[in-house]
Motif scaffolding. Structure first.
Motif, PDB file in Angstrom:
ATOM      1  N   LEU A 171      51.098  98.608  41.302  1.00  0.00           N
ATOM      2  CA  LEU A 171      50.673  99.011  39.954  1.00  0.00           C
ATOM      3  C   LEU A 171      51.785  98.669  38.958  1.00  0.00           C
ATOM      4  O   LEU A 171      52.945  99.013  39.181  1.00  0.00           O
ATOM      5  N   TYR A 172      51.415  97.992  37.902  1.00  0.00           N
ATOM      6  CA  TYR A 172      52.379  97.618  36.850  1.00  0.00           C
ATOM      7  C   TYR A 172      51.938  98.229  35.527  1.00  0.00           C
ATOM      8  O   TYR A 172      50.756  98.195  35.199  1.00  0.00           O
ATOM      9  N   CYS A 173      52.885  98.766  34.775  1.00  0.00           N
ATOM     10  CA  CYS A 173      52.552  99.349  33.477  1.00  0.00           C
ATOM     11  C   CYS A 173      53.431  98.716  32.399  1.00  0.00           C
ATOM     12  O   CYS A 173      54.654  98.677  32.546  1.00  0.00           O
ATOM     13  N   SER A 174      52.794  98.229  31.373  1.00  0.00           N
ATOM     14  CA  SER A 174      53.579  97.684  30.257  1.00  0.00           C
ATOM     15  C   SER A 174      53.530  98.687  29.104  1.00  0.00           C
ATOM     16  O   SER A 174      52.609  99.495  29.005  1.00  0.00           O
ATOM     17  N   GLN A 175      54.511  98.596  28.230  1.00  0.00           N
ATOM     18  CA  GLN A 175      54.658  99.602  27.178  1.00  0.00           C
ATOM     19  C   GLN A 175      53.979  99.186  25.880  1.00  0.00           C
ATOM     20  O   GLN A 175      53.662  98.033  25.660  1.00  0.00           O
ATOM     21  N   MET A 176      53.769 100.163  25.006  1.00  0.00           N
ATOM     22  CA  MET A 176      53.336  99.891  23.640  1.00  0.00           C
ATOM     23  C   MET A 176      54.495  99.205  22.917  1.00  0.00           C
ATOM     24  O   MET A 176      55.647  99.567  23.132  1.00  0.00           O
ATOM     25  N   LYS A 273      49.430  98.036  17.270  1.00  0.00           N
ATOM     26  CA  LYS A 273      50.505  97.922  18.263  1.00  0.00           C
ATOM     27  C   LYS A 273      50.071  96.949  19.356  1.00  0.00           C
ATOM     28  O   LYS A 273      48.888  96.647  19.481  1.00  0.00           O
ATOM     29  N   ARG A 274      51.044  96.509  20.161  1.00  0.00           N
ATOM     30  CA  ARG A 274      50.673  95.747  21.362  1.00  0.00           C
ATOM     31  C   ARG A 274      50.075  96.708  22.384  1.00  0.00           C
ATOM     32  O   ARG A 274      50.627  97.802  22.591  1.00  0.00           O
ATOM     33  N   HIS A 275      48.936  96.313  23.013  1.00  0.00           N
ATOM     34  CA  HIS A 275      48.281  97.174  24.011  1.00  0.00           C
ATOM     35  C   HIS A 275      49.217  97.509  25.169  1.00  0.00           C
ATOM     36  O   HIS A 275      49.684  96.599  25.852  1.00  0.00           O
ATOM     37  N   PRO A 276      49.444  98.797  25.415  1.00  0.00           N
ATOM     38  CA  PRO A 276      50.066  99.143  26.693  1.00  0.00           C
ATOM     39  C   PRO A 276      49.016  98.886  27.784  1.00  0.00           C
ATOM     40  O   PRO A 276      47.848  99.223  27.589  1.00  0.00           O
ATOM     41  N   MET A 277      49.392  98.288  28.893  1.00  0.00           N
ATOM     42  CA  MET A 277      48.411  97.994  29.945  1.00  0.00           C
ATOM     43  C   MET A 277      48.847  98.562  31.284  1.00  0.00           C
ATOM     44  O   MET A 277      50.026  98.547  31.619  1.00  0.00           O
ATOM     45  N   LYS A 278      47.838  99.063  32.012  1.00  0.00           N
ATOM     46  CA  LYS A 278      48.041  99.461  33.415  1.00  0.00           C
ATOM     47  C   LYS A 278      47.370  98.396  34.246  1.00  0.00           C
ATOM     48  O   LYS A 278      46.169  98.135  34.064  1.00  0.00           O
ATOM     49  N   MET A 279      48.099  97.781  35.156  1.00  0.00           N
ATOM     50  CA  MET A 279      47.571  96.636  35.898  1.00  0.00           C
ATOM     51  C   MET A 279      47.708  96.873  37.402  1.00  0.00           C
ATOM     52  O   MET A 279      48.817  96.894  37.930  1.00  0.00           O
ATOM     53  N   HIS A 280      46.559  97.106  38.056  1.00  0.00           N
ATOM     54  CA  HIS A 280      46.560  97.239  39.519  1.00  0.00           C
ATOM     55  C   HIS A 280      46.345  95.847  40.094  1.00  0.00           C
ATOM     56  O   HIS A 280      45.310  95.232  39.838  1.00  0.00           O
ATOM     57  N   TYR A 281      47.277  95.373  40.883  1.00  0.00           N
ATOM     58  CA  TYR A 281      47.181  94.017  41.427  1.00  0.00           C
ATOM     59  C   TYR A 281      47.241  94.043  42.953  1.00  0.00           C
ATOM     60  O   TYR A 281      48.137  94.676  43.530  1.00  0.00           O
ATOM     61  N   ARG A 297      42.728  95.016  38.444  1.00  0.00           N
ATOM     62  CA  ARG A 297      42.066  95.954  37.523  1.00  0.00           C
ATOM     63  C   ARG A 297      43.044  96.219  36.390  1.00  0.00           C
ATOM     64  O   ARG A 297      44.133  96.748  36.620  1.00  0.00           O
ATOM     65  N   ILE A 298      42.647  95.840  35.177  1.00  0.00           N
ATOM     66  CA  ILE A 298      43.556  95.902  34.031  1.00  0.00           C
ATOM     67  C   ILE A 298      42.967  96.849  32.986  1.00  0.00           C
ATOM     68  O   ILE A 298      41.819  96.676  32.565  1.00  0.00           O
ATOM     69  N   TYR A 299      43.751  97.862  32.608  1.00  0.00           N
ATOM     70  CA  TYR A 299      43.284  98.841  31.621  1.00  0.00           C
ATOM     71  C   TYR A 299      44.197  98.774  30.394  1.00  0.00           C
ATOM     72  O   TYR A 299      45.397  99.006  30.502  1.00  0.00           O
ATOM     73  N   GLY A 300      43.619  98.447  29.261  1.00  0.00           N
ATOM     74  CA  GLY A 300      44.402  98.405  28.029  1.00  0.00           C
ATOM     75  C   GLY A 300      44.124  99.635  27.186  1.00  0.00           C
ATOM     76  O   GLY A 300      42.964  99.979  26.936  1.00  0.00           O
ATOM     77  N   ASP A 301      45.194 100.324  26.766  1.00  0.00           N
ATOM     78  CA  ASP A 301      45.041 101.475  25.855  1.00  0.00           C
ATOM     79  C   ASP A 301      44.837 100.919  24.455  1.00  0.00           C
ATOM     80  O   ASP A 301      45.779 100.452  23.812  1.00  0.00           O
ATOM     81  N   THR A 302      43.592 100.966  23.987  1.00  0.00           N
ATOM     82  CA  THR A 302      43.265 100.320  22.711  1.00  0.00           C
ATOM     83  C   THR A 302      43.425 101.276  21.530  1.00  0.00           C
ATOM     84  O   THR A 302      43.247 100.865  20.388  1.00  0.00           O
ATOM     85  N   ASN A 340      45.725 107.439  20.571  1.00  0.00           N
ATOM     86  CA  ASN A 340      47.018 106.822  20.267  1.00  0.00           C
ATOM     87  C   ASN A 340      46.871 105.869  19.074  1.00  0.00           C
ATOM     88  O   ASN A 340      45.757 105.572  18.644  1.00  0.00           O
ATOM     89  N   PRO A 341      48.007 105.374  18.554  1.00  0.00           N
ATOM     90  CA  PRO A 341      47.915 104.338  17.505  1.00  0.00           C
ATOM     91  C   PRO A 341      47.033 103.196  18.012  1.00  0.00           C
ATOM     92  O   PRO A 341      47.042 102.894  19.208  1.00  0.00           O
ATOM     93  N   TYR A 342      46.256 102.595  17.111  1.00  0.00           N
ATOM     94  CA  TYR A 342      45.345 101.554  17.606  1.00  0.00           C
ATOM     95  C   TYR A 342      46.111 100.286  17.975  1.00  0.00           C
ATOM     96  O   TYR A 342      47.126  99.966  17.374  1.00  0.00           O
ATOM     97  N   SER A 343      45.611  99.615  19.023  1.00  0.00           N
ATOM     98  CA  SER A 343      46.258  98.400  19.497  1.00  0.00           C
ATOM     99  C   SER A 343      45.488  97.204  18.980  1.00  0.00           C
ATOM    100  O   SER A 343      44.276  97.266  18.777  1.00  0.00           O
TER     101      SER A 343
END
Lengths: 415, 160
Positions: A171-176, A273-281, A297-302, A340-343
């Motif tokens: 699982l990888y998570c990128s930041q806002m 903002k840039r979408h924070p994403m949770k990425m299950h690979y 499976r990629i989830y973007g916090d929009t 959250n703030p919109y992405s």
């Protein structure tokens, strides 16, 4: 191709090195008023009351404008018109615009904004993708918390994993990320002699801005002119409307030139903002070192509003394999509403987040294979004739193998 | 209201001002020199850098009243008519300018640095412009620009 490899002097550089370049805050008009918005300080709830009558009595205050005074549409958005220009009753993020105050000088505006008192009925919001996807989650979007859901499938994912010698699942998570361009948003609106409303603004989309300003004023587009000033950085955050409609509405109502200028704090609170994403690979590789299967499976916090959310997650899905041939894929990407703030747009537009996952997987698999990571990339990279996960056959301009060969030569790595 | 006199780019300006007026507002709103930029208003970004009595200051953190009697150089004071300063020439040559918003401050920090130490090393250059944020370039071209400016100034001095 005459320009390649040749140095040209950019035509706007002389203004920029001499201080003569005109950014929106450098523009002034005789009798100009100042306008600014009071923004919500809670992430989710209903506005019960605002002390508008008190604000109207403060020194220097000329107008206090709420959503009922907007002559046309009360919301905007690059695809879905869901971002309130001024909120009707529900706020969905910190920073939603509540009322627009117009004053005759900067100090009065600062003072008036400080005096605004808002009563809310606060709701419990959702601040993670996981919470937003729960069955009993409050619905932040239009009927659903899923703004966008794309699936890309190729080959047979189960058969693909059966061929694998090694499989790694992570699982990888990128930041806002905040754009933090150096010039905070500003706009100046005024009327031309012929009744055209002009807005001076630093923008990425003057044509979109014209449409949005005309919609909110309920006038035809030929009555609105957007004048793009020098732009002090943008990186995607000047794609959505920021001060344009507010300046235009204040001028429409006051008939006077009006400037809207953000502080750095307001700039950061307000724009996308840039979408924070949770990425299950889950990635598989054969004993020969060939990638054989990818399930992602990629989830973007929009965030609270759509902006470019679907386009960004589409791009994340399309780029999920990285520049590598993987015959069996099962990719799904979702853009999920939260409070959250919109992405939205930010350099790379969804293609930037997925390499964190796809390239980390490459390094982990190379190690399992006991193969040099550059060689592992080389034997799997796209070339002319390769099929991408979306079924596109690449017919030209595929430079990655040549690039890796050059790196290997310089770094003295055996491919 | 208090009366202050500031020498800006060689010219004297006397104004009656609110004692709370910031130097950047004096320069931009009173004198109408718009080349000095505000990026953050709290001394983090350096876009509002001007040279005050030979040293750089963030003009958003200095009260105009406390600059009474001071000598100020802004970006408008750098070129001599159409004749560009070597730092400006160098920044153009190397492509150090993108959106341009940090550039007035960046150029003034460079000037203050090179006025004090024309032979500044790369590390000293980086330290010298460390108070000026740029979000576009990644700084590489700016540092290169400062190095080219050093050569230009040294060459012009040898020519004298």
């Amino acid at each position: 191709m005459q320009a390649v490899g040749v140095n040209y002097t950019r035509p706007d550089v002389y203004g920029k090195i001499s201080g003569k370049a005109v950014y929106p805050d450098d523009i002034e008009f005789e009798g100009m008023l100042y306008a600014g918005v009071k923004r919500s300080t809670i992430a989710y709830g209903k506005v019960l009351s605002i002390n508008i009558d008190e604000i109207k009595q403060l020194p220097g205050v000329e107008y206090v404008i709420d959503y009922t005074m907007i002559p046309g549409a009360i919301s905007h958005g690059v695809i879905f018109k869901d971002i309130p220009i001024l909120v009707k009753d529900i706020v969905k993020r910190i920073g939603d615009c509540l009322i627009l105050i117009v004053t005759n000088d900067k100090e009065s505006l600062k003072n008036a904004l400080k005096q605004v008192k808002v009563e809310y009925e606060e709701y419990e919001g959702v601040f993670t993708v996981d919470d937003a996807l729960k069955e009993d989650a409050p619905i932040i979007g239009d009927g659903s918390n899923i703004l966008y859901d794309i699936k890309i499938k190729a080959g047979n994912i189960d058969e693909g994993f059966k061929e694998a010698l090694h499989i790694t699942e992570n699982l990888y998570c990128s930041q806002m990320t905040e754009h933090a361009f150096l010039q905070p948003e500003a706009a100046v609106a005024c009327y031309d002699d012929d009744g055209t409303l002009k807005v001076y603004v630093a923008t990425q989309y003057p044509h979109y801005d014209r449409e949005e300003v005309a919609r909110c004023l309920n006038v035809s587009e030929d009555k609105v002119k957007i004048i793009n000033t020098t732009i002090g950085g943008a990186f995607g955050a000047r794609e959505d409307i920021n001060p344009q409609c507010h300046a235009a509405i204040a001028t429409y109502i006051s008939k006077k030139p009006v400037k809207v200028l953000y502080t750095r704090e307001e700039s950061i609170i307000s724009h996308s903002k840039r979408h924070p994403m949770k990425m299950h690979y889950k990635t598989g590789v054969t004993k020969d070192g060939k990638l054989c299967a990818l399930k992602a499976r990629i989830y973007g916090d929009t965030g609270a509003y759509a902006s470019w959310g679907m386009n960004v997650l589409r791009k994340a899905a399309v780029h999920a394999t990285g520049p590598y041939v993987i015959p069996n894929v099962d990719i799904q990407a979702l853009a999920v509403y939260t409070n959250n703030p919109y992405s939205g747009a930010m350099r790379g537009f969804g293609a930037t987040q997925v390499p964190l996952a796809s390239e980390s997987q490459m390094d982990i698999l190379a190690e399992k294979l006991n193969m040099h990571p550059l060689k592992f990339r080389y034997i799997n990279s796209f070339e002319v004739g390769s099929n991408t996960a979306t079924g596109q056959k690449l017919v030209s301009s595929v430079g990655i193998k040549k690039c890796i060969e050059k790196i290997a030569e310089i770094a003295e790595i055996k491919l | 209201m208090i009366e202050v006199t500031l020498k800006i780019n060689g010219k004297m300006y006397t104004r009656k001002i609110n004692p709370m007026l910031r130097l950047i507002d004096f320069i931009r709103d009173e004198i109408k020199l718009k080349g000095t930029k505000e990026g953050c208003g709290e001394g983090e970004c350096g876009a509002c850098t001007v040279i005050m009595n030979g040293k750089t200051v963030n003009s958003c953190l200095v009260l105009a009243a406390s600059a009474n009697g001071a000598e100020i150089t802004t970006i408008e004071g750098l070129s001599n008519g159409d004749h560009l300063h070597p730092i400006q020439e160098a920044f153009i040559e190397v492509g150090a300018v993108q959106c341009g918003y940090c550039i007035p401050g960046m150029i003034l920090s460079t000037k203050a640095l090179l006025d004090e130490n024309l032979d500044a090393t790369e590390a000293q250059i980086k330290e010298g412009i460390s108070g000026n944020l740029c979000r576009c370039t990644g700084y590489t071209k700016i540092v290169e620009g400062v190095k080219i400016a050093q050569k230009k100034i040294i060459n012009s001095q040898e020519g004298d």
